[in-house]
Design an enzyme around this catalytic site. Sequence first.
Site, PDB file in Angstrom:
ATOM      1  N   ARG A  67       1.035  -1.185  -0.018  1.00 28.82           N
ATOM      2  CA  ARG A  67       0.016  -0.045   0.040  1.00 28.82           C
ATOM      3  C   ARG A  67       0.777   1.237  -0.050  1.00 28.82           C
ATOM      4  O   ARG A  67       2.076   1.323   0.514  1.00 28.82           O
ATOM      5  CB  ARG A  67      -0.860  -0.017   1.209  1.00 28.82           C
ATOM      6  N   TYR A 195      -1.873  -3.564  -6.576  1.00 31.54           N
ATOM      7  CA  TYR A 195      -1.618  -4.269  -5.422  1.00 31.54           C
ATOM      8  C   TYR A 195      -2.846  -4.043  -4.390  1.00 31.54           C
ATOM      9  O   TYR A 195      -3.385  -3.149  -4.093  1.00 31.54           O
ATOM     10  CB  TYR A 195      -0.351  -3.812  -4.702  1.00 31.54           C
ATOM     11  N   LYS A 204      -9.480  -2.369   2.182  1.00 24.99           N
ATOM     12  CA  LYS A 204      -9.226  -1.163   2.958  1.00 24.99           C
ATOM     13  C   LYS A 204     -10.105  -0.081   2.441  1.00 24.99           C
ATOM     14  O   LYS A 204     -10.598   0.831   3.409  1.00 24.99           O
ATOM     15  CB  LYS A 204      -7.801  -1.023   2.965  1.00 24.99           C
ATOM     16  N   HIS A 224     -10.338  -2.313  12.030  1.00 26.32           N
ATOM     17  CA  HIS A 224      -9.258  -2.964  11.324  1.00 26.32           C
ATOM     18  C   HIS A 224      -9.059  -4.238  12.381  1.00 26.32           C
ATOM     19  O   HIS A 224      -8.010  -4.038  13.125  1.00 26.32           O
ATOM     20  CB  HIS A 224      -7.912  -2.083  11.207  1.00 26.32           C
ATOM     21  N   SER A 246      -1.057  -3.658  10.129  1.00 26.17           N
ATOM     22  CA  SER A 246      -0.821  -4.726   9.236  1.00 26.17           C
ATOM     23  C   SER A 246       0.356  -5.326   9.399  1.00 26.17           C
ATOM     24  O   SER A 246       1.462  -4.736   9.843  1.00 26.17           O
ATOM     25  CB  SER A 246      -0.601  -3.634   8.059  1.00 26.17           C
ATOM     26  N   CYS A 248       1.323  -7.806  11.441  1.00 23.29           N
ATOM     27  CA  CYS A 248       1.608  -7.899  13.046  1.00 23.29           C
ATOM     28  C   CYS A 248       1.053  -8.939  13.584  1.00 23.29           C
ATOM     29  O   CYS A 248       1.053  -9.290  14.830  1.00 23.29           O
ATOM     30  CB  CYS A 248       1.105  -6.611  13.897  1.00 23.29           C
ATOM     31  N   ASP A 273      -8.830  -9.650   9.653  1.00 20.20           N
ATOM     32  CA  ASP A 273      -8.603  -8.389   9.070  1.00 20.20           C
ATOM     33  C   ASP A 273      -9.616  -7.126   9.571  1.00 20.20           C
ATOM     34  O   ASP A 273      -9.090  -6.154   9.989  1.00 20.20           O
ATOM     35  CB  ASP A 273      -8.259  -8.330   7.889  1.00 20.20           C
ATOM     36  N   ARG A 364       2.242 -12.376  -0.332  1.00 22.92           N
ATOM     37  CA  ARG A 364       0.786 -12.676   0.236  1.00 22.92           C
ATOM     38  C   ARG A 364       0.308 -13.946  -0.336  1.00 22.92           C
ATOM     39  O   ARG A 364       0.620 -14.305  -1.457  1.00 22.92           O
ATOM     40  CB  ARG A 364      -0.030 -11.535  -0.207  1.00 22.92           C
TER      41      ARG A 364
HETATM   42  O1  SAT Z   1      -2.680  -4.352   1.185  1.00 28.04           O
HETATM   43  S1  SAT Z   1      -3.447  -4.592   2.146  1.00 28.04           S
HETATM   44  O2  SAT Z   1      -4.061  -3.473   2.561  1.00 28.04           O
HETATM   45  O3  SAT Z   1      -4.674  -5.180   1.986  1.00 28.04           O
HETATM   46  C1  SAT Z   1      -2.886  -5.479   3.585  1.00 28.04           C
HETATM   47  C2  SAT Z   1      -2.529  -4.675   4.502  1.00 28.04           C
HETATM   48  O4  SAT Z   1      -1.902  -3.990   4.708  1.00 28.04           O
HETATM   49  O5  SAT Z   1      -3.136  -4.902   5.839  1.00 28.04           O
HETATM   50 MN    MN Z   2      -4.969  -5.437   7.354  1.00 28.13          MN
END
Ligand code: SAT
Ligand code: MN
Length: 586
Positions: A67, A195, A204, A224, A246, A248, A273, A364
């Site tokens: 991101r 991405y 998000k 989140h 993110s 963690c 998430d 991922r």
């Molecule tokens: O790329 S994402 O935002 O979906 C993954 C994350 O940062 O939690």
């Molecule tokens: Mn996340």
Amino acid sequence: MATPLENWVEESSRLTKPAKIVWCDGSEAENERLTADMLRDGTFVELNQKTFPNCHLHRSNPNDVARTEQLTFICTQKKEDAGPTNNWMAPVEAKDKLRPLFDGSMKGRTMYVVPYILGPEKSPYSKIGVEITDSAYVAASMRIMSRMGKAALDRLGSSADFVPGLHSLGDLDPNRRFITHFPEEKLIWSIGSGYGGNALLGKKCFALRIASWMARDQGWMAEHMLILGLEDPSGKVTYMAAAFPSACGKTNLAMMVSALESQGYRVWTVGDDIAWMHIAADGTLRAINPEAGFFGVAPGTNAKTNPNVMTAANRNTIYTNVAMTSTGEPWWEGIDGAPADGLISWKGEKWKPGDGPAAHPNARYTVPASQSPTLSKHWEDPAGIPISAIIFGGRRARLAPLVYESHDWQHGVFVGATMASETTAAATGAVGVSRRDPMAMLPFCGYNMADYFGHWLAMGGKMKNPPKIFHVNWFRKGADGKFLWPGYGENVRVLKWMLDRIEGRAAATETPIGSVPTASSLTLDGLNISRDTMKELLSVDTNDWLAEDQAVGEFFKKFGDRLPKAITEEQKALADRLTRSTVAAK
Ligand code: SAT
Ligand code: MN
């Protein structure tokens, strides 16, 4: 007469000028077509279909791997409504800037119309989005991550009640990359990135940024957070939601194999998430998972850290930016075993030791939730599941103890608002830098964070028995720079302490920051950890916390008058408690 959706698709195609338009129905046949197209044009690389049936590898553009928060904007009429923690553009300015980039951006490409439901198909809390995209990878990923296709169109009918999201890969030039949100009109425009969180607009962009705005207006919460159920020896399941930034360990915690399984404690997964939480008629807080899949970080995942996802992700899974073995299997740093000869890096090049990581640190897997062996049987309950605890946490090498409990809801909101964590590879920029990340929502709150704190405070007042609020830190390090706590499946010991606190069984020591477990109230049998290490893990250093409280005060200054008084009061009260305890210690 054309429906609002048809009108918007027509308008978008006039702007982007695709070669053709495909309305996605989410069917198996459609997925096979998408997959075949992507294998043909190189978007997908086939993985070993014997050991990883229906699994594929996508290598994104190397400049487009995480991101990009600096290119993400909240576009409200008034700048103050986006607040000091968001990038802001006026809606007219944003559209004037992005429209020329979208103009003809889909020439020669296919436009996919991707309707999706966020949340269980039959839940009154679920919402509909439609993403228009020129990326087949995005369409295929949305099929895993949401209830995509016919079910969404059927639920929508001719209604205008959907969140439109226009997405184009553009030319993938970071100088022409923008992820923009128009919460006042519930609209998303994203261009220049293929991405994850930049491009899967249901995640998000809608489920957090737009949804947090809706939630504030409508009296619910879009957070989140992972959602898990902790089963006790009697078979009773207590549900908890946990907000960590993110990368963690949300997915690993939500899917953990409990180290206390032989004592009857198990963990069930509801989500990894995002949580949408409503106050039910009986005054309880109920959560649904708006998503249908897990978009988790691969590096570090192995049979010890997350055996369940290792099982789940061996079929029907899209891998992004992992490395590949000579036999066509996905590989990443931290998977079991050393890299064998013939490894191909995430960039598609032959890899040799010394080349740096073979998989991108933010590589991922995109796996259907239904494949998780730990999936809760209540994960699609239309009414949601009742939440008894909220957990905040982040990566903090020092300062924060393994776990502490806040005094009450208001203090808990303060604990969430003062969260900090070291940055990870999930977003571009430096890794390992400590930053404030309230409720792990810093990159995802779609409005002024001071108002968001106010909304949290107000929600507590509307609940009959608000969940207890805890803070955890799995990442505390000793003087030797090594993690003090083993983490992963052992984290269940901390969850069990929380459960015991909820049930009024576990003892705690009062400290200025909250209640910390007594040495004997944590179940540590079977774990090889010294008394001294536990002492260090649970210690609260008054001077360090005084410095922290000051830093928190500085951070809060950003919000000026808009910061709720209750938050300032909590900050002062903490300073008082700390000062008193320093004096008492002298
Ligand atoms: O790329 S994402 O935002 O979906 C993954 C994350 O940062 O939690
Ligand atoms: Mn996340």
